[in-house]
Design a protein around this motif. Structure first.
Motif, PDB file in Angstrom:
ATOM      1  N   LEU A 112       0.811  -1.225   0.000  1.00 47.17           N
ATOM      2  CA  LEU A 112       0.000   0.000   0.000  1.00 47.17           C
ATOM      3  C   LEU A 112       0.842   1.271   0.000  1.00 47.17           C
ATOM      4  O   LEU A 112       0.286   2.370   0.010  1.00 47.17           O
ATOM      5  CB  LEU A 112      -0.932   0.000   1.216  1.00 47.17           C
ATOM      6  CG  LEU A 112      -2.155  -0.918   1.114  1.00 47.17           C
ATOM      7  CD1 LEU A 112      -2.883  -1.002   2.436  1.00 47.17           C
ATOM      8  CD2 LEU A 112      -3.109  -0.454   0.026  1.00 47.17           C
ATOM      9  N   ASP A 113       2.165   1.146  -0.020  1.00 47.54           N
ATOM     10  CA  ASP A 113       3.018   2.343   0.050  1.00 47.54           C
ATOM     11  C   ASP A 113       2.715   3.314  -1.091  1.00 47.54           C
ATOM     12  O   ASP A 113       2.641   4.529  -0.888  1.00 47.54           O
ATOM     13  CB  ASP A 113       4.498   1.949  -0.004  1.00 47.54           C
ATOM     14  CG  ASP A 113       4.942   1.274   1.284  1.00 47.54           C
ATOM     15  OD1 ASP A 113       4.186   1.362   2.271  1.00 47.54           O
ATOM     16  OD2 ASP A 113       6.020   0.651   1.295  1.00 47.54           O
ATOM     17  N   GLU A 114       2.538   2.781  -2.313  1.00 43.75           N
ATOM     18  CA  GLU A 114       2.313   3.663  -3.453  1.00 43.75           C
ATOM     19  C   GLU A 114       0.907   4.270  -3.454  1.00 43.75           C
ATOM     20  O   GLU A 114       0.598   5.141  -4.266  1.00 43.75           O
ATOM     21  CB  GLU A 114       2.565   2.918  -4.761  1.00 43.75           C
ATOM     22  CG  GLU A 114       1.630   1.765  -5.013  1.00 43.75           C
ATOM     23  CD  GLU A 114       1.957   1.044  -6.334  1.00 43.75           C
ATOM     24  OE1 GLU A 114       1.836   1.680  -7.391  1.00 43.75           O
ATOM     25  OE2 GLU A 114       2.318  -0.145  -6.268  1.00 43.75           O
ATOM     26  N   GLU A 116      -0.410   5.686  -0.685  1.00 44.49           N
ATOM     27  CA  GLU A 116      -0.505   6.597   0.452  1.00 44.49           C
ATOM     28  C   GLU A 116      -1.149   7.907  -0.001  1.00 44.49           C
ATOM     29  O   GLU A 116      -0.825   8.452  -1.063  1.00 44.49           O
ATOM     30  CB  GLU A 116       0.891   6.869   1.014  1.00 44.49           C
ATOM     31  CG  GLU A 116       0.854   7.581   2.348  1.00 44.49           C
ATOM     32  CD  GLU A 116       2.247   7.748   2.953  1.00 44.49           C
ATOM     33  OE1 GLU A 116       2.330   8.409   3.996  1.00 44.49           O
ATOM     34  OE2 GLU A 116       3.226   7.226   2.383  1.00 44.49           O
ATOM     35  N   ASN A 117      -2.082   8.388   0.800  1.00 47.35           N
ATOM     36  CA  ASN A 117      -2.830   9.626   0.513  1.00 47.35           C
ATOM     37  C   ASN A 117      -3.694   9.515  -0.742  1.00 47.35           C
ATOM     38  O   ASN A 117      -4.043  10.522  -1.353  1.00 47.35           O
ATOM     39  CB  ASN A 117      -1.877  10.828   0.379  1.00 47.35           C
ATOM     40  CG  ASN A 117      -1.067  11.048   1.631  1.00 47.35           C
ATOM     41  OD1 ASN A 117      -1.585  10.919   2.738  1.00 47.35           O
ATOM     42  ND2 ASN A 117       0.213  11.345   1.480  1.00 47.35           N
ATOM     43  N   ARG A 118      -4.017   8.291  -1.143  1.00 43.33           N
ATOM     44  CA  ARG A 118      -4.911   8.092  -2.285  1.00 43.33           C
ATOM     45  C   ARG A 118      -6.135   7.294  -1.834  1.00 43.33           C
ATOM     46  O   ARG A 118      -6.080   6.552  -0.869  1.00 43.33           O
ATOM     47  CB  ARG A 118      -4.202   7.324  -3.398  1.00 43.33           C
ATOM     48  CG  ARG A 118      -3.027   8.074  -3.995  1.00 43.33           C
ATOM     49  CD  ARG A 118      -2.414   7.276  -5.122  1.00 43.33           C
ATOM     50  NE  ARG A 118      -1.259   7.965  -5.680  1.00 43.33           N
ATOM     51  CZ  ARG A 118      -0.931   7.958  -6.963  1.00 43.33           C
ATOM     52  NH1 ARG A 118      -1.672   7.304  -7.829  1.00 43.33           N
ATOM     53  NH2 ARG A 118       0.130   8.594  -7.392  1.00 43.33           N
ATOM     54  N   ILE A 119      -7.216   7.438  -2.605  1.00 41.21           N
ATOM     55  CA  ILE A 119      -8.390   6.609  -2.363  1.00 41.21           C
ATOM     56  C   ILE A 119      -8.111   5.226  -2.935  1.00 41.21           C
ATOM     57  O   ILE A 119      -7.579   5.098  -4.031  1.00 41.21           O
ATOM     58  CB  ILE A 119      -9.639   7.217  -3.047  1.00 41.21           C
ATOM     59  CG1 ILE A 119      -9.988   8.565  -2.412  1.00 41.21           C
ATOM     60  CG2 ILE A 119     -10.837   6.273  -2.969  1.00 41.21           C
ATOM     61  CD1 ILE A 119     -11.055   9.336  -3.170  1.00 41.21           C
ATOM     62  N   VAL A 120      -8.449   4.195  -2.176  1.00 45.27           N
ATOM     63  CA  VAL A 120      -8.309   2.821  -2.671  1.00 45.27           C
ATOM     64  C   VAL A 120      -9.645   2.399  -3.283  1.00 45.27           C
ATOM     65  O   VAL A 120     -10.693   2.493  -2.635  1.00 45.27           O
ATOM     66  CB  VAL A 120      -7.915   1.867  -1.522  1.00 45.27           C
ATOM     67  CG1 VAL A 120      -8.066   0.421  -1.950  1.00 45.27           C
ATOM     68  CG2 VAL A 120      -6.486   2.146  -1.084  1.00 45.27           C
TER      69      VAL A 120
END
Length: 351
Positions: A112-114, A116-120
């Motif tokens: 999930l590092d890439e 970060e601060n994004r909607i999944v």
């Protein structure tokens, strides 16, 4: 090999890129796929004759087999491209690709590092039971669900990782009562106090059991997006939409009573039989439901949709460039569309 997935938000960039790419790398095969290229592939190959071909429709398995074919060329063990279903080549369509089981689609959020601060974005079902003419989901042949064992395991992962927001992209999340209850019960019982889950639902399908469950959740755990689109009965019928407005209004009011769930209601301007006064009424009807967010959107005439086929019949003129937004219809003048655009800006600023 270069392959690109094409959507309304990137198709202009794709067309520009492949034109230049082919000039400097003439020997590289270029493949396109996705909703923007799946419905008129013959026209696209006329426009870009250098394309190796187009992946039609659901692409996961087609892409895997295409990559395998290219790898096998090296070992001289490849069959022919005509053996791969779901491709459109200069020689024509190979054959239709059968729909995948949802359980065959890989879960790709292991790192999930890439994100970060994004909607999944998460998909627990594909297809839709409804046949709304403006929507590409209406042409999906069947409604398919991921098995509960996988969904439970993947929800657990998101909750353990404390993902800020998980947006379910299921077209009508609550189309199957048992599925909706299972997911909502699980995220309530395993709430980490941080993660928010977004669902697109048909409010008029909500049952009393589901509403009581929603009302019992932590404030901010769940948010709902509800497409009303219009309250004009003639419009609803013309676009093949199935909606009980009284039931929808009742459900929105009941969810509001809990004061714990953000509700986002959508309207679409430019639909058949909706003139300015009719849209005025639709707007007031939805405004009176007091959603946390009211979105005034405009009809997009998407490639492959029934609305594209009937655009001439309805006098719908729309922009040449994506997202192919309505300019005017038999019922709504261009000047009125522009005025509604100004109203949309005011809603975004002040509502």
């Amino acid at each position: 090999v270069v392959a690109m997935s094409c959507y309304i938000w990137n198709i202009s960039m794709v067309y520009s890129l492949i034109s230049d790419l082919h000039k400097v790398m003439t020997s590289i095969p270029i493949w396109l796929g996705g909703p923007e290229v799946s419905f008129h592939p013959d026209r696209l190959l006329q426009k870009f004759p250098f394309l190796a071909g187009i992946m039609i429709g659901e692409g996961e398995q087609t892409f895997v087999e295409l990559v395998q074919w290219h790898l096998n060329i090296v070992s001289e063990n490849a069959g022919t491209l005509e053996d791969i279903p779901g491709l459109y080549l200069s020689s024509g369509y190979t054959k239709e690709r059968e729909c995948l089981s949802m359980d065959e689609i890989p879960f790709f959020y292991h790192d999930l590092d890439e994100f970060e601060n994004r909607i999944v974005y998460y998909e627990s079902s594909r297809g839709c039971p409804f046949r709304c003419k403006y929507c590409l989901s209406s042409i999906d042949k069947q409604l398919r669900f991921r098995s509960w064992e996988l969904v439970e395991k993947e929800l657990k992962f998101f909750l353990e990782k404390k993902v800020p927001q998980v947006k379910f992209i299921d077209r009508t999340f609550n189309a199957k009562h048992e599925h909706a209850i299972a997911v909502w019960s699980y995220i309530k019982e395993h709430d980490n106090g941080i993660t928010n889950f977004h669902f697109e639902i048909s409010a008029d399908l909500l049952l009393d059991e589901e509403i009581k469950l929603l009302q019992s959740m932590r404030k901010g755990l769940v948010q709902l997006e509800i497409g009303v689109q219009s309250t004009n009965a003639e419009t609803i019928q013309a676009i093949n939409r199935t909606m009980n407005l009284d039931k929808l209004r009742w459900a929105v009011e009941r969810v509001n009573e809990g004061e714990n769930i953000h509700q986002h209601l959508d309207l679409i301007a430019g639909l058949p039989y909706e003139d300015y006064e009719s849209f005025h009424k639709s707007f007031n009807d939805v405004y009176a439901m007091e959603p946390e967010q009211l979105q005034l959107g405009f009809l997009k005439v998407l490639k492959g949709s029934a609305m594209e086929e009937q655009a001439e019949e309805y006098g719908i003129l729309y922009r040449e460039e994506p997202p192919y937004e309505v300019l005017c219809t038999n019922w709504l003048s261009y000047e009125e569309v522009v005025r509604l655009k100004q109203i949309e800006e005011m809603i975004e600023l002040f509502y």
